[in-house]
Design a protein around this motif. Structure first.
Motif, mmCIF file in Angstrom:
data_model
loop_
_atom_site.group_PDB
_atom_site.id
_atom_site.type_symbol
_atom_site.label_atom_id
_atom_site.label_comp_id
_atom_site.label_asym_id
_atom_site.label_seq_id
_atom_site.Cartn_x
_atom_site.Cartn_y
_atom_site.Cartn_z
ATOM 1 N N THR A 36 0.824 -1.278 -0.127
ATOM 2 C CA THR A 36 -0.210 -0.020 0.058
ATOM 3 C C THR A 36 0.868 1.132 0.140
ATOM 4 O O THR A 36 0.296 2.270 0.004
ATOM 5 C CB THR A 36 -0.992 0.121 1.167
ATOM 6 N N SER A 37 2.020 1.162 0.116
ATOM 7 C CA SER A 37 2.899 2.324 -0.036
ATOM 8 C C SER A 37 3.058 3.087 -1.408
ATOM 9 O O SER A 37 2.884 2.329 -2.245
ATOM 10 C CB SER A 37 4.470 1.832 0.567
ATOM 11 N N ASN A 38 3.011 4.483 -1.090
ATOM 12 C CA ASN A 38 3.135 5.245 -2.276
ATOM 13 C C ASN A 38 4.746 5.612 -2.751
ATOM 14 O O ASN A 38 5.693 5.670 -1.930
ATOM 15 C CB ASN A 38 2.525 6.375 -2.254
ATOM 16 N N PRO A 39 4.915 5.781 -4.146
ATOM 17 C CA PRO A 39 6.299 6.448 -4.240
ATOM 18 C C PRO A 39 6.335 7.703 -3.611
ATOM 19 O O PRO A 39 5.411 8.561 -3.394
ATOM 20 C CB PRO A 39 6.186 6.841 -5.722
ATOM 21 N N VAL A 40 7.514 8.333 -3.370
ATOM 22 C CA VAL A 40 7.759 9.387 -2.599
ATOM 23 C C VAL A 40 8.490 10.413 -3.630
ATOM 24 O O VAL A 40 9.609 10.168 -4.050
ATOM 25 C CB VAL A 40 8.651 9.118 -1.369
ATOM 26 N N LEU A 41 7.956 11.419 -3.393
ATOM 27 C CA LEU A 41 8.499 12.797 -4.428
ATOM 28 C C LEU A 41 9.344 13.586 -3.444
ATOM 29 O O LEU A 41 8.457 14.329 -2.782
ATOM 30 C CB LEU A 41 7.491 13.289 -5.401
ATOM 31 N N PHE A 42 10.632 13.769 -3.557
ATOM 32 C CA PHE A 42 11.108 14.847 -2.695
ATOM 33 C C PHE A 42 11.462 16.196 -3.330
ATOM 34 O O PHE A 42 12.108 16.165 -4.570
ATOM 35 C CB PHE A 42 12.782 14.200 -2.232
ATOM 36 N N VAL A 43 11.024 17.200 -2.757
ATOM 37 C CA VAL A 43 11.270 18.626 -3.295
ATOM 38 C C VAL A 43 11.980 19.219 -2.395
ATOM 39 O O VAL A 43 11.774 19.836 -1.373
ATOM 40 C CB VAL A 43 9.686 19.196 -3.379
ATOM 41 N N HIS A 44 13.295 19.910 -2.836
ATOM 42 C CA HIS A 44 14.043 20.554 -2.083
ATOM 43 C C HIS A 44 13.819 21.966 -2.148
ATOM 44 O O HIS A 44 12.994 22.556 -2.580
ATOM 45 C CB HIS A 44 15.568 20.111 -2.886
ATOM 46 N N GLY A 45 14.616 22.662 -1.198
ATOM 47 C CA GLY A 45 14.155 24.179 -1.007
ATOM 48 C C GLY A 45 15.442 25.058 -1.698
ATOM 49 O O GLY A 45 15.869 24.455 -2.793
ATOM 50 N N TYR A 46 15.154 26.304 -1.402
ATOM 51 C CA TYR A 46 16.082 27.621 -2.153
ATOM 52 C C TYR A 46 17.365 27.150 -2.175
ATOM 53 O O TYR A 46 18.036 26.717 -0.818
ATOM 54 C CB TYR A 46 15.656 28.772 -1.453
ATOM 55 N N THR A 47 18.163 27.386 -2.982
ATOM 56 C CA THR A 47 19.641 26.724 -3.192
ATOM 57 C C THR A 47 20.078 25.320 -3.089
ATOM 58 O O THR A 47 21.141 25.164 -2.987
ATOM 59 C CB THR A 47 20.659 27.628 -2.301
ATOM 60 N N GLY A 48 18.925 24.684 -2.934
ATOM 61 C CA GLY A 48 19.109 23.039 -2.680
ATOM 62 C C GLY A 48 19.124 22.348 -4.101
ATOM 63 O O GLY A 48 19.320 22.858 -5.075
ATOM 64 N N ASP A 49 19.326 20.826 -3.895
ATOM 65 C CA ASP A 49 19.348 20.291 -4.908
ATOM 66 C C ASP A 49 19.017 18.658 -4.630
ATOM 67 O O ASP A 49 18.897 18.452 -3.275
ATOM 68 C CB ASP A 49 20.550 20.146 -5.827
ATOM 69 N N ALA A 50 18.867 17.926 -5.645
ATOM 70 C CA ALA A 50 18.520 16.663 -5.215
ATOM 71 C C ALA A 50 19.193 15.824 -4.155
ATOM 72 O O ALA A 50 18.952 14.972 -3.355
ATOM 73 C CB ALA A 50 18.280 15.634 -6.486
ATOM 74 N N THR A 51 20.567 16.105 -4.138
ATOM 75 C CA THR A 51 21.518 15.361 -3.268
ATOM 76 C C THR A 51 21.123 15.706 -1.639
ATOM 77 O O THR A 51 21.583 15.082 -0.689
ATOM 78 C CB THR A 51 23.056 15.804 -3.537
#
Length: 229
Positions: A36-51
């Motif tokens: 039942t788990s969903n995929p997770v979409l991570f959204v970074h903030g100002y000056t951030g990135d995926a890492t």
């Protein structure tokens, strides 16, 4: 006698192996990945990135989430949060198609909470998102945005037109489950009360820095349990 001892030793070894092989199942809980788990979409903030999400995504993988269900998304953090929200909409659709899931969970840090909230409120995201998380989000503005001048940053200023529209009416619209985490030691989001939203589950953390919110083990466990409820 020797034959008897050998048989007993083999039996004991078999029991030990069976016990060891069963340990992962015994150690798992209802908060780890399941059907039942969903995929997770991570959204970074100002000056951030995926890492920024490497530590948290790694913990999700340790808890059983497949890499295909963990989307460390990047975007141009200088642009308007409304523009980012449109791109986020496309990314949500891509993730749903790639995984075959019906809905996603969004975990955001700092300014990432604004574009993802805009998506939920104005771009039909409410029907595609099950749970939404804001870690140290400037949901009602922050005075630290007074010293930067990118379009996205000016939208984070207390009293900005962008935030006034985003917070008008219901702050947590639609069917998604909303949750925020805020730290009393976060010097980037001022005032601390900016993070909390009416209608959300709002949690005070230990004394964490702004970036500590996405690397802290306790915040991770609470976030995991919330989205996987």
């Amino acid at each position: 006698m020797k034959q008897t001892l050998a048989i007993a030793a083999a039996a004991a070894a078999g029991v030990l192996l069976a016990t060891q092989s069963s340990l992962p199942a015994q150690a798992s809980t209802s908060s780890t990945f399941d059907s039942t788990s969903n995929p997770v979409l991570f959204v970074h903030g100002y000056t951030g990135d995926a890492t920024n999400w490497n530590t948290m995504a790694g913990r999700f993988r340790t808890d059983g989430w497949p890499s295909s269900y963990l989307d460390q998304w990047s975007y141009d953090w200088r642009q308007s949060n409304a523009t980012t929200a449109q791109q986020l909409s496309t990314e949500v659709d891509r993730l749903l198609t790639a995984t075959g899931a019906a809905r996603v969970d969004i975990v955001s840090h700092s300014m990432g909470g604004l574009s993802s909230r805009y998506y939920l409120k104005n771009l039909g995201g409410g029907s595609k998102v099950d749970a939404w998380v804001s870690l140290g989000g400037p949901n009602h503005g922050t005075d630290s945005a007074n010293s930067c001048f990118d379009t996205s940053c000016t939208e984070m200023r207390i009293g900005s037109g962008f935030l006034a529209a985003l917070n008008s009416g219901d702050e947590t619209p639609g069917s998604p489950r909303y949750a925020t985490w805020w730290s009393p030691c976060d010097t980037v989001i001022n005032p601390d009360t900016s993070v909390s939203l009416s209608g959300a589950t709002n949690t005070k953390t230990a004394c964490l820095s702004h970036t500590g919110l996405f690397s802290d083990a306790t915040v991770y466990a609470q976030t995991r349990d919330m989205i996987n409820h």
